[in-house]
Design a protein around this motif. Structure first.
Motif, PDB file in Angstrom:
ATOM      1  N   ILE A  42       0.841  -1.204   0.000  1.00  0.00           N
ATOM      2  CA  ILE A  42       0.000   0.000   0.000  1.00  0.00           C
ATOM      3  C   ILE A  42       0.875   1.252   0.000  1.00  0.00           C
ATOM      4  N   MET A  43       1.917   1.270   0.797  1.00  0.00           N
ATOM      5  CA  MET A  43       2.806   2.430   0.835  1.00  0.00           C
ATOM      6  C   MET A  43       3.582   2.578  -0.469  1.00  0.00           C
ATOM      7  N   ASP A  44       3.948   1.485  -1.096  1.00  0.00           N
ATOM      8  CA  ASP A  44       4.608   1.564  -2.406  1.00  0.00           C
ATOM      9  C   ASP A  44       3.662   2.181  -3.431  1.00  0.00           C
ATOM     10  N   CYS A  45       2.410   1.764  -3.400  1.00  0.00           N
ATOM     11  CA  CYS A  45       1.410   2.337  -4.314  1.00  0.00           C
ATOM     12  C   CYS A  45       1.251   3.833  -4.058  1.00  0.00           C
ATOM     13  N   CYS A  46       1.188   4.208  -2.798  1.00  0.00           N
ATOM     14  CA  CYS A  46       1.060   5.612  -2.426  1.00  0.00           C
ATOM     15  C   CYS A  46       2.244   6.405  -2.959  1.00  0.00           C
ATOM     16  N   GLY A  47       3.426   5.855  -2.811  1.00  0.00           N
ATOM     17  CA  GLY A  47       4.635   6.547  -3.252  1.00  0.00           C
ATOM     18  C   GLY A  47       4.756   6.687  -4.752  1.00  0.00           C
ATOM     19  N   GLN A  48       4.049   5.861  -5.504  1.00  0.00           N
ATOM     20  CA  GLN A  48       4.110   5.935  -6.962  1.00  0.00           C
ATOM     21  C   GLN A  48       3.132   6.947  -7.553  1.00  0.00           C
ATOM     22  N   GLU A  49       2.201   7.411  -6.743  1.00  0.00           N
ATOM     23  CA  GLU A  49       1.215   8.382  -7.227  1.00  0.00           C
ATOM     24  C   GLU A  49       1.877   9.740  -7.440  1.00  0.00           C
ATOM     25  N   LYS A  50       1.405  10.460  -8.448  1.00  0.00           N
ATOM     26  CA  LYS A  50       1.944  11.796  -8.714  1.00  0.00           C
ATOM     27  C   LYS A  50       1.438  12.812  -7.702  1.00  0.00           C
ATOM     28  N   LEU A  74       3.798  -0.211   9.758  1.00  0.00           N
ATOM     29  CA  LEU A  74       3.724   1.152   9.243  1.00  0.00           C
ATOM     30  C   LEU A  74       4.745   2.052   9.936  1.00  0.00           C
ATOM     31  N   GLN A  75       4.878   1.899  11.229  1.00  0.00           N
ATOM     32  CA  GLN A  75       5.855   2.675  11.990  1.00  0.00           C
ATOM     33  C   GLN A  75       7.262   2.399  11.474  1.00  0.00           C
ATOM     34  N   LEU A  76       7.594   1.150  11.281  1.00  0.00           N
ATOM     35  CA  LEU A  76       8.926   0.799  10.780  1.00  0.00           C
ATOM     36  C   LEU A  76       9.163   1.361   9.383  1.00  0.00           C
ATOM     37  N   MET A  77       8.132   1.330   8.557  1.00  0.00           N
ATOM     38  CA  MET A  77       8.277   1.854   7.204  1.00  0.00           C
ATOM     39  C   MET A  77       8.532   3.351   7.206  1.00  0.00           C
ATOM     40  N   PHE A  78       7.828   4.090   8.037  1.00  0.00           N
ATOM     41  CA  PHE A  78       8.062   5.525   8.101  1.00  0.00           C
ATOM     42  C   PHE A  78       9.468   5.835   8.604  1.00  0.00           C
ATOM     43  N   TRP A  79       9.936   5.074   9.562  1.00  0.00           N
ATOM     44  CA  TRP A  79      11.310   5.285  10.026  1.00  0.00           C
ATOM     45  C   TRP A  79      12.282   5.101   8.867  1.00  0.00           C
ATOM     46  N   ASP A  80      12.078   4.054   8.092  1.00  0.00           N
ATOM     47  CA  ASP A  80      12.948   3.791   6.943  1.00  0.00           C
ATOM     48  C   ASP A  80      12.881   4.911   5.910  1.00  0.00           C
ATOM     49  N   TRP A  85      15.225  10.085   3.420  1.00  0.00           N
ATOM     50  CA  TRP A  85      14.492  11.206   2.842  1.00  0.00           C
ATOM     51  C   TRP A  85      15.284  11.928   1.752  1.00  0.00           C
ATOM     52  N   ASP A  86      16.540  12.239   2.019  1.00  0.00           N
ATOM     53  CA  ASP A  86      17.341  12.978   1.038  1.00  0.00           C
ATOM     54  C   ASP A  86      17.622  12.168  -0.217  1.00  0.00           C
ATOM     55  N   ASP A  87      17.538  10.858  -0.111  1.00  0.00           N
ATOM     56  CA  ASP A  87      17.828  10.003  -1.259  1.00  0.00           C
ATOM     57  C   ASP A  87      16.600   9.661  -2.100  1.00  0.00           C
ATOM     58  N   PHE A 114       5.014   7.407  18.341  1.00  0.00           N
ATOM     59  CA  PHE A 114       4.784   6.388  17.305  1.00  0.00           C
ATOM     60  C   PHE A 114       5.833   6.489  16.211  1.00  0.00           C
ATOM     61  N   PHE A 115       6.291   7.742  15.947  1.00  0.00           N
ATOM     62  CA  PHE A 115       7.258   7.971  14.873  1.00  0.00           C
ATOM     63  C   PHE A 115       8.674   8.179  15.387  1.00  0.00           C
ATOM     64  N   ALA A 116       8.882   8.098  16.678  1.00  0.00           N
ATOM     65  CA  ALA A 116      10.216   8.321  17.235  1.00  0.00           C
ATOM     66  C   ALA A 116      11.129   7.135  16.923  1.00  0.00           C
ATOM     67  N   SER A 117      12.395   7.436  16.748  1.00  0.00           N
ATOM     68  CA  SER A 117      13.352   6.352  16.467  1.00  0.00           C
ATOM     69  C   SER A 117      14.164   6.013  17.697  1.00  0.00           C
TER      70      SER A 117
END
Length: 117
Positions: A42-50, A74-80, A85-87, A114-117
């Motif tokens: 689902i997140m890959d699909c989201c990331g492919q949208e314009k 989802l938490q782990l994916m956002f951390w990744d 981000w810069d890449d 939830f989003f803390a690393s």
């Protein structure tokens, strides 16, 4: 292939409820570690949208309400994503992911830790 089945379920859906029904019908295919692929696809699909598409966030919202493991994935994916981000290659991908991130902070009222690393 699990990812292909999840992709077909999500992209072939007419609504959020339809997507959830289709994912639910995958049943045995999504046991154990394979269940994590749902949020990843689902997140890959989201990331492919314009542009930002709230459909993906709403599907994830409903999944997270019923399955704690989806929320953790989802938490782990956002951390990744934010570590890389810069890449991230394209600005539209950054926009889609950041819009989804904003949705989770506001609509789901997820705590900051939830989003803390």
């Amino acid at each position: 292939d699990v990812r292909r089945a999840v992709f077909s379920a999500v992209m072939g859906a007419d609504s959020v409820e339809d997507a959830l029904d289709r994912i639910g019908k995958l049943g045995k295919m999504l046991r154990g570690a394979r269940e994590r692929e749902v949020v990843r696809v689902i997140m890959d699909c989201c990331g492919q949208e314009k542009a930002y598409n709230p459909f993906y966030a709403k599907v994830c919202e409903k999944l997270c309400e019923t399955h704690k493991q989806h929320k953790f994935t989802l938490q782990l994916m956002f951390w990744d994503v934010f570590k890389q981000w810069d890449d991230l290659a394209s600005k539209p991908r950054r926009t889609a992911v950041s819009s989804d991130f904003r949705f989770y902070l506001t609509a789901l009222s997820l705590p900051r830790h939830f989003f803390a690393s």
